[in-house]
Design a protein around this motif. Structure first.
Motif: not given
Length: 275
Positions: A104, A121, A130, A134, A147-148, A151, A153-154, A159, A172, A174
């Protein structure tokens, strides 16, 4: 045929990889799992692959990926099928599992790059959605995804799988509070559009008015209840995708694809491409 070197699912190296299926271990080690040939290939190509577990059969089938992984300095372990099944989070493993480092990007770096198309997101809880959003952002040419902190977990395995390698292609960020994300993007000259089925603005009308060609960030909300009013209020406009047929609505990923491609097309309109 070469015999696998890892034959016990209880070996320490296998146990360490298996633990990465849990979020707290991923966060502690800053490592995550990528499964299947496409994800592992992208991880190796973009410097994210630390080590790889592969069955002998998969190593023969995907010899090019094995070569890329070794060329990138990643450790490659030939493993028994029971070992792959122990590490994998899928019902039918494809024989390749990569351990990858977190990738990230700090939110400040994204802002410094002056992005023209961003997906935010907010309150997205389904990891499959998610990852798919992406992937859509990557395909539409977005420069970043955010990703706020509300949201998913990336690095959730679902995901990662749903992104089909796109996770390795674009920055990205996070854990960014949505208020901070919007404030930073606005300060960077980015127009904020919230996608919502009950939005007062129609996407077709926005395109017809020629307002979509400016730098834009789309906020996408929760799968079930959309965007809360306080998040909608942060946007410059709340936009709905028009439903011309009899469908009740679009799912999150489909609506995101429509919105992102609308912006991408508008931004490319003058002269045929974006600057």
């Amino acid at each position: 045929m070469v015999a696998p070197e890892l034959i016990s699912p209880r070996s320490p190296r296998v146990s360490a990889a298996r633990r990465l299926g849990k979020r707290n271990f991923r966060g502690k080690e800053r490592l995550f799992l990528a499964e299947g040939p496409q994800a592992v290939r992208e991880a190796a190509a973009h410097g994210g692959l630390v080590e790889m577990f592969t069955t002998v059969e998969a190593a023969e089938r995907y010899a090019d990926i094995i070569g890329e992984a070794r060329a990138a300095g990643s450790r490659v372990h030939l493993a028994d099928e029971s070992v792959i099944a122990e590490i994998s989070t899928t019902v039918t493993p494809q024989g390749l599992v990569g351990v990858c480092r977190f990738l990230d990007t700090p939110f400040e770096e994204i802002l410094a790059a002056r992005p023209r198309l961003v997906a935010v997101l907010a309150h997205v809880r389904d990891p499959g959605n998610a990852g798919t959003v992406l992937r859509c952002a990557d395909a539409a040419g977005a420069e970043a995804v955010i990703l706020t902190d509300a949201s998913v977990d990336l690095y959730n395995p679902k995901a990662v799988r749903a992104s089909v390698g796109s996770l390795f292609h674009l920055p990205v960020a996070v854990g960014v509070p949505v208020e901070q994300a919007v404030a930073g993007l606005k300060e960077a000259g980015v127009r904020i559009l919230a996608a919502d089925g009950a939005g007062e603005h129609d996407l077709d009308d926005e395109l017809d008015r020629g307002t979509m060609g400016t730098p834009t960030a789309w906020i996408f909300g929760n799968e079930a209840w959309g965007l809360p009013e306080e998040t909608r209020a942060l946007a410059d406009a709340v936009v709905r995708v028009p439903i011309h047929g009899k469908a009740e609505s679009l799912n999150l990923a489909t609506a995101a694809a429509v919105c992102l491609y609308a912006s991408a097309r508008a931004q490319r309109a003058e002269g045929g491409c974006r600057s």
